[in-house]
Design a protein around this motif. Structure first.
Motif, PDB file in Angstrom:
ATOM      1  N   GLY A  89     -38.635  12.254  14.189  1.00 12.45           N
ATOM      2  CA  GLY A  89     -38.939  11.540  15.425  1.00 12.45           C
ATOM      3  C   GLY A  89     -38.775  10.039  15.260  1.00 12.45           C
ATOM      4  N   ASP A  90     -39.211   9.300  16.259  1.00  9.20           N
ATOM      5  CA  ASP A  90     -39.124   7.849  16.229  1.00  9.20           C
ATOM      6  C   ASP A  90     -40.146   7.305  15.230  1.00  9.20           C
ATOM      7  N   PRO A  91     -39.765   6.373  14.362  1.00  8.35           N
ATOM      8  CA  PRO A  91     -40.711   5.871  13.359  1.00  8.35           C
ATOM      9  C   PRO A  91     -41.953   5.198  13.945  1.00  8.35           C
ATOM     10  N   GLU A  92     -41.820   4.597  15.118  1.00  2.03           N
ATOM     11  CA  GLU A  92     -42.982   3.963  15.735  1.00  2.03           C
ATOM     12  C   GLU A  92     -43.945   5.012  16.291  1.00  2.03           C
ATOM     13  N   ALA A  93     -43.386   6.077  16.845  1.00  2.00           N
ATOM     14  CA  ALA A  93     -44.226   7.121  17.441  1.00  2.00           C
ATOM     15  C   ALA A  93     -44.768   8.095  16.392  1.00  2.00           C
ATOM     16  N   GLN A  94     -44.030   8.308  15.301  1.00  2.00           N
ATOM     17  CA  GLN A  94     -44.412   9.288  14.283  1.00  2.00           C
ATOM     18  C   GLN A  94     -44.476   8.660  12.882  1.00  2.00           C
ATOM     19  N   PRO A  95     -45.281   7.622  12.685  1.00  2.00           N
ATOM     20  CA  PRO A  95     -45.289   6.957  11.379  1.00  2.00           C
ATOM     21  C   PRO A  95     -45.756   7.851  10.230  1.00  2.00           C
ATOM     22  N   PHE A  96     -46.679   8.795  10.524  1.00  2.00           N
ATOM     23  CA  PHE A  96     -47.182   9.653   9.450  1.00  2.00           C
ATOM     24  C   PHE A  96     -46.109  10.624   8.959  1.00  2.00           C
ATOM     25  N   ALA A  97     -45.259  11.115   9.854  1.00  2.00           N
ATOM     26  CA  ALA A  97     -44.167  12.002   9.449  1.00  2.00           C
ATOM     27  C   ALA A  97     -43.193  11.255   8.541  1.00  2.00           C
ATOM     28  N   TRP A  98     -42.877  10.025   8.913  1.00  2.00           N
ATOM     29  CA  TRP A  98     -41.975   9.207   8.094  1.00  2.00           C
ATOM     30  C   TRP A  98     -42.617   8.899   6.744  1.00  2.00           C
ATOM     31  N   ALA A  99     -43.893   8.520   6.763  1.00  2.00           N
ATOM     32  CA  ALA A  99     -44.589   8.182   5.518  1.00  2.00           C
ATOM     33  C   ALA A  99     -44.645   9.394   4.589  1.00  2.00           C
ATOM     34  N   ALA A 100     -44.915  10.573   5.151  1.00  2.00           N
ATOM     35  CA  ALA A 100     -44.970  11.788   4.331  1.00  2.00           C
ATOM     36  C   ALA A 100     -43.604  12.090   3.719  1.00  2.00           C
ATOM     37  N   PHE A 101     -42.544  11.948   4.506  1.00  2.00           N
ATOM     38  CA  PHE A 101     -41.200  12.205   3.991  1.00  2.00           C
ATOM     39  C   PHE A 101     -40.864  11.234   2.853  1.00  2.00           C
ATOM     40  N   ILE A 102     -41.143   9.956   3.074  1.00  2.00           N
ATOM     41  CA  ILE A 102     -40.823   8.936   2.069  1.00  2.00           C
ATOM     42  C   ILE A 102     -41.616   9.194   0.784  1.00  2.00           C
ATOM     43  N   ALA A 103     -42.889   9.592   0.920  1.00  2.00           N
ATOM     44  CA  ALA A 103     -43.735   9.832  -0.251  1.00  2.00           C
ATOM     45  C   ALA A 103     -43.360  11.121  -0.981  1.00  2.00           C
ATOM     46  N   GLN A 104     -42.996  12.165  -0.236  1.00  2.00           N
ATOM     47  CA  GLN A 104     -42.701  13.461  -0.850  1.00  2.00           C
ATOM     48  C   GLN A 104     -41.288  13.546  -1.421  1.00  2.00           C
ATOM     49  N   TYR A 105     -40.355  12.796  -0.849  1.00  2.00           N
ATOM     50  CA  TYR A 105     -38.958  12.875  -1.280  1.00  2.00           C
ATOM     51  C   TYR A 105     -38.387  11.490  -1.591  1.00  2.00           C
ATOM     52  N   PRO A 106     -38.948  10.806  -2.591  1.00  2.00           N
ATOM     53  CA  PRO A 106     -38.494   9.433  -2.865  1.00  2.00           C
ATOM     54  C   PRO A 106     -37.025   9.337  -3.273  1.00  2.00           C
ATOM     55  N   ARG A 107     -36.529  10.319  -4.023  1.00  2.00           N
ATOM     56  CA  ARG A 107     -35.118  10.280  -4.440  1.00  2.00           C
ATOM     57  C   ARG A 107     -34.189  10.480  -3.242  1.00  2.00           C
ATOM     58  N   GLN A 108     -34.542  11.417  -2.364  1.00  2.00           N
ATOM     59  CA  GLN A 108     -33.717  11.656  -1.180  1.00  2.00           C
ATOM     60  C   GLN A 108     -33.756  10.433  -0.252  1.00  2.00           C
ATOM     61  N   TRP A 109     -34.941   9.819  -0.128  1.00  2.00           N
ATOM     62  CA  TRP A 109     -35.069   8.603   0.679  1.00  2.00           C
ATOM     63  C   TRP A 109     -34.148   7.514   0.150  1.00  2.00           C
ATOM     64  N   ARG A 110     -34.178   7.317  -1.168  1.00  2.00           N
ATOM     65  CA  ARG A 110     -33.336   6.298  -1.794  1.00  2.00           C
ATOM     66  C   ARG A 110     -31.855   6.605  -1.560  1.00  2.00           C
ATOM     67  N   THR A 111     -31.499   7.883  -1.658  1.00  3.69           N
ATOM     68  CA  THR A 111     -30.106   8.290  -1.407  1.00  3.69           C
ATOM     69  C   THR A 111     -29.713   7.989   0.033  1.00  3.69           C
ATOM     70  N   PHE A 112     -30.589   8.312   0.973  1.00  5.88           N
ATOM     71  CA  PHE A 112     -30.309   8.027   2.386  1.00  5.88           C
ATOM     72  C   PHE A 112     -30.135   6.520   2.606  1.00  5.88           C
ATOM     73  N   VAL A 113     -31.048   5.739   2.038  1.00  7.50           N
ATOM     74  CA  VAL A 113     -31.000   4.285   2.217  1.00  7.50           C
ATOM     75  C   VAL A 113     -29.702   3.731   1.630  1.00  7.50           C
ATOM     76  N   LYS A 114     -29.335   4.187   0.446  1.00  9.45           N
ATOM     77  CA  LYS A 114     -28.109   3.703  -0.197  1.00  9.45           C
ATOM     78  C   LYS A 114     -26.859   4.147   0.558  1.00  9.45           C
ATOM     79  N   SER A 115     -26.964   5.211   1.362  1.00  5.46           N
ATOM     80  CA  SER A 115     -25.797   5.701   2.123  1.00  5.46           C
ATOM     81  C   SER A 115     -25.509   4.837   3.346  1.00  5.46           C
ATOM     82  N   MET A 116     -26.332   3.835   3.612  1.00  6.83           N
ATOM     83  CA  MET A 116     -26.138   2.953   4.766  1.00  6.83           C
ATOM     84  C   MET A 116     -25.014   1.947   4.531  1.00  6.83           C
TER      85      MET A 116
END
Length: 166
Positions: free
Chosen positions: A66-93
């Motif tokens: 969802g939207d990060p402003e509307a669903q901050p806990f979902a984003w925070a949980a994803f970032i905390a649970q999947y740090p390597r995937q988050w880093r991969t996504f960020v680097k893919s920008m």
């Protein structure tokens, strides 16, 4: 090579993940932080724009959050649970264009004009070199001061800023 703006966005998102390593409630608190007038902090606007851009660039993988402003806990949980995937996504920008929204463009123009006025005053006796960015960003007549201490005093009294950095 990615653009400078893209590199900065990547660093902001990686910094965000570092903040979240210490607990998930920080993202919600960060997104909820506002100036006394109700305006969001500039860094929050940038992070939200970066997160939305990231979601658009790796779609549909982050769509379910969802939207990060509307669903901050979902984003925070994803970032905390999947740090390597988050880093991969960020680097893919890397090849993503970084559009400026209307608010950012207006804010940039106001700050540029205030800086130009400040530079014009620099050569005059009794010049005022310190300009209040909150006044500039809100569209009010910019308040300018001869010293950093005077600017800090103004920001505390007029805007309720508790901690003021240069």
């Amino acid at each position: 090579m990615p653009s400078l703006q893209c590199l900065i966005a990547q660093r902001r998102l990686l910094l965000l993940s570092a903040v979240l390593r210490f607990g998930g409630d920080q993202l919600h608190a960060l997104l909820a932080a506002r100036y006394p007038g109700g305006a969001r902090l500039p860094w929050v606007n940038l992070v939200l724009a970066d997160m939305r851009l990231l979601a658009a660039s790796v779609s549909p993988k982050l769509d379910e959050l969802g939207d990060p402003e509307a669903q901050p806990f979902a984003w925070a949980a994803f970032i905390a649970q999947y740090p390597r995937q988050w880093r991969t996504f960020v680097k893919s920008m890397r090849n993503v264009s970084m559009p400026l929204d209307e608010h950012s463009t207006k804010q940039y123009k106001r700050r540029k004009e205030a800086a130009a006025r400040s530079m014009e005053l620099q050569d005059r006796p009794g010049c005022f070199l310190h300009v209040c960015h909150i006044c500039v960003d809100s569209g009010r007549r910019p308040s300018s001061f001869q010293s950093h201490a005077a600017l800090v005093s103004h920001m505390r009294a007029s805007h309720g800023c508790k901690s003021v950095t240069s």
